[in-house]
Design an enzyme around this catalytic site. Structure first.
Site, PDB file in Angstrom:
ATOM      1  CG  ASP A 177      -1.919   1.081   1.267  1.00 45.59           C
ATOM      2  OD1 ASP A 177      -3.051   0.816   0.814  1.00 45.59           O
ATOM      3  OD2 ASP A 177      -1.594   2.203   1.706  1.00 45.59           O
ATOM      4  CG  HIS A 190      -7.746  13.437  -7.813  1.00 44.99           C
ATOM      5  ND1 HIS A 190      -7.831  12.320  -7.002  1.00 44.99           N
ATOM      6  CD2 HIS A 190      -8.512  14.398  -7.212  1.00 44.99           C
ATOM      7  CE1 HIS A 190      -8.614  12.580  -5.976  1.00 44.99           C
ATOM      8  NE2 HIS A 190      -9.038  13.852  -6.069  1.00 44.99           N
ATOM      9  CG  ASP A 194      -4.902   9.297 -11.917  1.00 49.76           C
ATOM     10  OD1 ASP A 194      -5.175   8.730 -10.839  1.00 49.76           O
ATOM     11  OD2 ASP A 194      -5.767   9.751 -12.696  1.00 49.76           O
ATOM     12  CD  GLU A 220      -4.552   4.387  -1.331  1.00 50.35           C
ATOM     13  OE1 GLU A 220      -5.492   4.414  -2.149  1.00 50.35           O
ATOM     14  OE2 GLU A 220      -4.635   4.891  -0.191  1.00 50.35           O
TER      15      GLU A 220
END
Lengths: 322, 124
Positions: A177, A190, A194, A220
């Site tokens: 993670d 964002h 990405d 994630e």
């Protein structure tokens, strides 16, 4: 385009060969049905064929029937050449799997026109196969990172666990993670979030062997499966994978960014044969422990330690991982 | 015109049709004639043996081969004779095979000089 001619009579074969050569085809000529079938079953063999009805070894309809039993290879468009004229025989020929038939002696113009029909059908087939492959890729891959999606990586994991159990080998499951990913999204947007996920996907893929696999498990979260992984090497390999993320900054549209990941690691050989959901739950707990230990580290899922705990003391699945 | 007359009105060798089929390629035409000069007598000989020995399977197969060869070449009448022989062999009409073979041979005899004459002319 390659085309196969099968005719046992030399003069007709030569005439056909030259006519098709002139029409721009790459001609393969054989003189019996058996050789025709061999050619048609070769990988990258011809997909257009002109087959004489009566031939030694195997006649034209028999070749058609045999070719139609193949399922792996692309469609072959087959035209039977016949001097037979009766309706019954035409039906017999087409029912054997031929796409068309031509009566001999052929007219060059008509022959070329009928082959163009065949090419159209083959082109159509190619387009359908391509569309199907695209759909299949989309159904099994994550759109952003192009990694396997959750469903696909789970399917592969189940298969891999069965295999390693059967072969008495060990599969290592790594659940990773990204640490403080929400912060990236919140402070840099964002788009950068990405970009980071794409970069991480690339680094994870590069850090494993070709027969291991990596999937995007959730937002994630990434799942890495190391097949046939020697248990004594597993922690070391997991460390290398962790370092592949933290060792150097990532280039983003808003400048370089150093990120880290936490990992839970589980070795299937230490857990016997258990349902995949149970193993994933255990590796999730290990990941939680890595987060709790300060992040940017890994924790092994330990079956022995667990036995001493009562179920009430087990960490709950609901938790925050920022 | 009755059927018999119609057959005989067909040419021994339909050269214009063949020239169209080879796209006026004289080299290819000569090559085809060379194949014919070699394969025709050989196949005809095997056919004779099959007919003499009343081997229906072989005579059917060989007359089929000749039919294909002759029709590709535009030898319409000889192809017709080969076709008849093939049908008779398939039908098992042993008694009619001899005369049908004779008919085919005679068509062959009128065909070959035409081919030779053509080849002599184009080679001049």
């Amino acid at each position: 385009m390659k085309i196969l001619i099968a005719d046992d009579e030399a003069l007709s074969r030569r005439l056909l060969e030259k006519t098709l050569d002139r029409a721009g085809y790459e001609v393969i000529a054989v003189d019996n049905g058996k050789q025709a079938l061999e050619q048609l079953c070769k990988p990258n063999g011809p997909r257009l064929a002109l087959l004489d009805w009566i031939m030694p070894e195997m006649d034209g309809p028999a070749v058609c029937r045999a070719v139609r039993t193949r399922t792996e290879q692309p469609y072959a468009y087959m035209v039977l050449l016949t001097s037979k004229g009766s309706k019954e025989e035409t039906v017999l020929g087409l029912e054997s799997g031929a796409d068309d038939y031509l009566t001999k002696p052929f007219n060059a113009e008509e022959l070329r026109a009928r082959l163009r029909v065949g090419e159209r059908i083959l082109l159509l087939e190619d387009r359908l196969v391509e569309a199907r492959e695209n759909m299949r890729f989309r159904a099994t891959h994550d759109q952003l990172t192009s990694l396997l999606n959750r469903g696909a990586v789970m399917d592969l994991l189940v298969r891999e666990l069965h295999r390693s159990h059967r072969e008495q080998k060990s599969t290592a499951i790594l659940l990773g993670d990204v640490d403080h990913f929400k912060r990236v999204n919140d402070t840099m947007g964002h788009v950068v979030g990405d970009e980071v996920l794409v970069e991480i996907a690339g680094r994870l893929l590069k850090s494993v062997r070709s027969y291991d696999f990596v999937g995007r498990y959730g937002g994630e979260e990434f799942l890495v499966v190391l097949s046939n992984c020697n248990p004594s090497y597993a922690p070391g390999r997991a460390e290398e994978i962790r370092k592949s993320i933290s060792s150097r900054p990532m280039q983003t549209s808003k400048g370089p960014l150093t990120l880290t990941m936490s990992f839970g690691v589980l070795l299937s050989s230490e857990w016997g044969q258990r349902p995949v959901e149970e193993l994933l739950h255990e590796v999730d707990i290990a990941l939680y422990e890595a987060k709790a230990a300060g992040r940017n580290c890994l924790r092994m899922a330990q079956p022995a330690a667990k036995l001493e705990l009562s179920p009430a003391l087990l960490p709950q699945a609901v938790r925050r991982r920022q | 015109m009755n059927k018999k007359e119609e057959e005989f009105s067909e040419p021994v060798w339909n050269l214009p049709e063949l020239l169209e089929r080879v796209d006026n390629d004289q080299v290819l035409l000569r090559e085809l004639l060379d194949i014919f000069k070699e394969d025709f007598p050989q196949t005809l000989r095997s056919l004779k043996t099959a007919v003499t020995g009343e081997d229906l399977k072989s005579s059917s197969r060989l007359s089929h081969t000749l039919k294909g060869m002759l029709s590709s070449l535009g030898a319409v009448r000889a192809a017709g004779a080969a076709s008849k022989l093939e049908a008779l062999s398939a039908a098992g009409e042993t008694a009619s095979l001899g005369p049908a073979l004779k008919a085919l041979e005679s068509e062959g005899e009128s065909l070959v000089p035409e081919l030779d004459a053509y080849m002599a002319e184009v080679r001049r």
